[in-house]
Design a protein around this motif. Structure first.
Motif, PDB file in Angstrom:
ATOM      1  N   ALA A  28     -24.192  25.017  70.516  1.00 39.81           N
ATOM      2  CA  ALA A  28     -24.907  23.867  69.692  1.00 39.81           C
ATOM      3  C   ALA A  28     -24.108  23.774  68.111  1.00 39.81           C
ATOM      4  CB  ALA A  28     -26.490  24.001  69.703  1.00 39.81           C
ATOM      5  N   ALA A  29     -24.408  25.030  67.657  1.00 38.32           N
ATOM      6  CA  ALA A  29     -23.553  24.962  66.447  1.00 38.32           C
ATOM      7  C   ALA A  29     -22.359  24.604  66.164  1.00 38.32           C
ATOM      8  CB  ALA A  29     -23.869  26.469  65.815  1.00 38.32           C
ATOM      9  N   THR A  30     -21.464  25.015  67.193  1.00 38.23           N
ATOM     10  CA  THR A  30     -20.115  24.561  67.433  1.00 38.23           C
ATOM     11  C   THR A  30     -20.018  23.147  67.577  1.00 38.23           C
ATOM     12  OG1 THR A  30     -19.468  26.736  68.182  1.00 38.23           O
ATOM     13  CG2 THR A  30     -17.880  25.037  68.599  1.00 38.23           C
ATOM     14  N   ASP A  31     -20.673  22.694  68.321  1.00 45.22           N
ATOM     15  CA  ASP A  31     -20.678  21.264  68.604  1.00 45.22           C
ATOM     16  C   ASP A  31     -21.070  20.235  67.512  1.00 45.22           C
ATOM     17  OD1 ASP A  31     -20.205  21.505  71.297  1.00 45.22           O
ATOM     18  OD2 ASP A  31     -22.101  21.175  71.977  1.00 45.22           O
ATOM     19  N   ALA A  32     -22.330  20.986  66.572  1.00 41.47           N
ATOM     20  CA  ALA A  32     -22.479  20.281  65.362  1.00 41.47           C
ATOM     21  C   ALA A  32     -21.241  20.494  64.497  1.00 41.47           C
ATOM     22  CB  ALA A  32     -23.623  20.905  64.796  1.00 41.47           C
ATOM     23  N   MET A  33     -20.740  21.464  64.297  1.00 40.81           N
ATOM     24  CA  MET A  33     -19.556  21.554  63.517  1.00 40.81           C
ATOM     25  C   MET A  33     -18.363  20.538  63.918  1.00 40.81           C
ATOM     26  SD  MET A  33     -16.988  25.066  63.102  1.00 40.81           S
ATOM     27  CE  MET A  33     -16.299  24.717  64.712  1.00 40.81           C
TER      28      MET A  33
END
Length: 246
Positions: free
Chosen positions: A205-210
């Motif tokens: 999820a954090a990678t997608d947000a980045m």
């Protein structure tokens, strides 16, 4: 170039910069935006998009111009190659951990980066984008994992224009001096994704947000709307090298 403690001390980067900076200048007029978002001191993780084999040089020059020494994540196997491995170690490059020991190796690398107050550049896509229109594709979790492991600032970065110098899998266009925009975004707030250890779903999820942040920045540079979803090679019958799966 902005003078900082990191670049004002003699190091192997001085002779490298004396060669690479003017050489890149023959091909690119680099416009840097958001310079205030790159820390002048201390550790950080920088996550740029990747659309040309030439853009690591542009990213490195932009980072150097802001007073930081550009260090990239490099495949662990390269550190075992004679001469090349020694050069990677001398410049402080960071080995990419093997998948089987990714979490522990990321923690060790993050701790070392934090102790040394260095920055590291991580291509979250892992390879050149496969998106037909050169938008950032779905990212891997390495950059986020590294930032969370060491509580390091994670800075998204977008660059555009390098593909006019060297198209993806194309030939170098010379003589040609193209306008290239490099934009550093504000550090991301990863507090809602942190855990001990972070859960895989949180890392994704954090990678997608980045990657969405990088795409939004690139949209501003290009003046075009970014796709709502990132290109996913696995959904288009491609492996990590971009080749069609048999």
């Amino acid at each position: 170039m902005s003078a900082t403690p990191e670049t004002s001390r003699p190091s192997i980067f001085w002779p490298l910069a004396a060669i690479i900076v003017p050489a890149v200048g023959l091909f690119a007029r680099i416009e840097v935006r958001g310079a205030e978002n790159l820390p002048r001191e201390g550790a950080y993780v920088l996550a740029p998009n990747h659309n040309s084999e030439f853009d690591p040089l542009v990213v490195a020059v932009a980072v150097w111009r802001l007073g930081r020494a550009p260090r990239f994540m490099a495949k662990e196997s390269l550190f075992r190659v004679p001469v090349l491995g020694a050069a990677l170690k001398a410049t402080g490059m960071v080995p990419v951990p093997r998948a089987s020991s990714g979490a522990s190796q990321s923690m060790k690398a993050a701790e070392q980066i934090a102790r040394d107050g260095r920055g590291v550049i991580v291509y979250a896509e892992g390879t050149l984008t496969r998106d037909p229109d050169l938008w950032p594709m779905r990212g891997k979790t390495g950059a986020v994992r590294l930032a969370l492991a060491g509580d390091l600032p994670l800075i998204p970065m977008a660059q555009w224009g390098v593909q006019e110098i060297l198209p993806r899998y194309g030939k170098l266009k010379f003589p040609r001096r193209s306008h290239v925009v490099v934009e550093f975004g504000p550090a991301m707030d990863l507090s809602s994704y942190a855990g001990t250890p972070p859960q895989p779903s949180a890392l994704v999820a954090a990678t997608d947000a980045m990657m969405n942040r990088v795409a939004a920045m690139l949209s501003g540079i290009r003046g075009l709307p970014a796709p709502a979803e990132r290109w996913d090679p696995t959904k288009h019958g491609q492996n990590e090298t971009g080749r069609l799966e048999p």
